[in-house]
Design an enzyme around this catalytic site. Structure first.
Site, PDB file in Angstrom:
ATOM      1  N   ASP A  53     -52.844 -36.707  18.430  1.00 15.29           N
ATOM      2  CA  ASP A  53     -52.058 -37.931  18.306  1.00 15.29           C
ATOM      3  C   ASP A  53     -51.364 -38.291  19.615  1.00 15.29           C
ATOM      4  O   ASP A  53     -51.382 -37.530  20.588  1.00 15.29           O
ATOM      5  CB  ASP A  53     -51.007 -37.772  17.200  1.00 15.29           C
ATOM      6  CG  ASP A  53     -51.635 -37.683  15.813  1.00 15.29           C
ATOM      7  OD1 ASP A  53     -52.744 -38.226  15.642  1.00 15.29           O
ATOM      8  OD2 ASP A  53     -51.019 -37.082  14.917  1.00 15.29           O
ATOM      9  N   TYR A 113     -52.869 -23.975  17.369  1.00 17.09           N
ATOM     10  CA  TYR A 113     -51.856 -24.883  17.896  1.00 17.09           C
ATOM     11  C   TYR A 113     -50.574 -24.118  18.191  1.00 17.09           C
ATOM     12  O   TYR A 113     -50.256 -23.136  17.507  1.00 17.09           O
ATOM     13  CB  TYR A 113     -51.537 -25.991  16.882  1.00 17.09           C
ATOM     14  CG  TYR A 113     -52.522 -27.137  16.851  1.00 17.09           C
ATOM     15  CD1 TYR A 113     -52.339 -28.259  17.661  1.00 17.09           C
ATOM     16  CD2 TYR A 113     -53.621 -27.102  16.006  1.00 17.09           C
ATOM     17  CE1 TYR A 113     -53.229 -29.320  17.623  1.00 17.09           C
ATOM     18  CE2 TYR A 113     -54.522 -28.157  15.958  1.00 17.09           C
ATOM     19  CZ  TYR A 113     -54.318 -29.267  16.770  1.00 17.09           C
ATOM     20  OH  TYR A 113     -55.199 -30.309  16.738  1.00 17.09           O
TER      21      TYR A 113
END
Length: 255
Positions: A53, A113
């Site tokens: 994003d 992540y």
């Protein structure tokens, strides 16, 4: 049959509206397409290993592209030229030829992540860490993180109205690491849903603040309702840290 190449890269997402091409905003994919098309003197459209994003960073990312069989590419030279051509916030680590069926998005075994929280004001972490003004109980956050291993359906942490066929994911690792002046959340899974990591972190922070207990965290997941989870934390502190692929993707006679 075309020849396929993987590019391993990293990028700082601050100046980009995510990885994927946007109609009215700059993206990493668009910049890489333009660089490759210019250097190789043909139209190139890369396929990424996922979509990050706006503002999200990637310290490890893969993209692939195809060229016709008779086009010769020196991988080391291409990486060098790309790094000369691309802006400072996109770096090419390596380029290599792979088997024609290899796919950066569909072939990964796992993705990892990292989410970074700074405990103190630090001007050098402004675009990479989330500064929060309250104390967190890291032990309770780690207890809650272990609850994630009990589930596969993470609808409660998914962005609504996505086009995925399933919200099931297999989480392999989920842990908060306290490094003194910063907290690092490490989460590894076979796949992630849109906004999933940021929603998980936001909910775990609620636990760390004492606003939610372990039973409440478990109930959030069981409810399969995004509105029951915590708010989505800022994207600028999120890093795609590692992509793991099965062995045997590289083409032995890569040119």
């Amino acid at each position: 049959m075309n020849k396929r190449y993987f590019i391993r890269l990293s990028y700082k997402g601050t100046n980009y509206h995510g990885w994927q091409i946007q109609p009215n905003a700059i993206s990493v994919q668009e910049v890489l397409n333009k660089a490759l098309s210019t250097i190789l003197n043909c139209e190139i459209n890369v396929v990424g290993c996922g979509r990050t994003d706006t503002g999200v960073h990637a310290s490890d990312f893969y993209a692939h592209f195809d060229v016709v069989q008779d086009k010769q590419i020196d991988c080391e030279k291409l990486s060098f030229r790309l790094n000369r051509f691309l802006p400072h916030d996109i770096a090419i680590k390596e380029t290599f030829q792979v088997k024609e069926e290899a796919h950066t998005r569909f072939d990964p075994i796992s993705r990892t992540y990292h989410y970074l929280i700074t405990k103190e004001k630090n001007p050098f972490r402004k675009e990479s860490h989330w500064k929060i003004p309250y104390e967190l109980d890291v032990d309770k956050m780690n207890e809650a993180a272990k609850v994630l291993f009990e589930f596969e359906d993470f609808t409660s942490f998914s962005k609504l109205h996505t086009d995925v066929k399933t919200n099931n994911c297999k989480i392999y690792q989920a842990i908060w690491k306290d490094k003194g002046d910063e907290l690092v959340f490490v989460v590894k899974a076979d796949r992630f849903l849109r906004n999933m990591v940021r929603a998980i972190v936001g909910t775990l922070v609620e636990v760390g603040r004492g606003k939610m207990d372990l039973d409440g965290f478990r109930m959030v997941i069981e409810s399969k309702n995004r509105s029951n989870a915590g708010s989505s934390v800022p994207g600028y502190a999120l890093f795609l840290a590692e992509i793991e692929y099965p062995k045997g993707l590289k083409k032995d006679d890569a040119s």
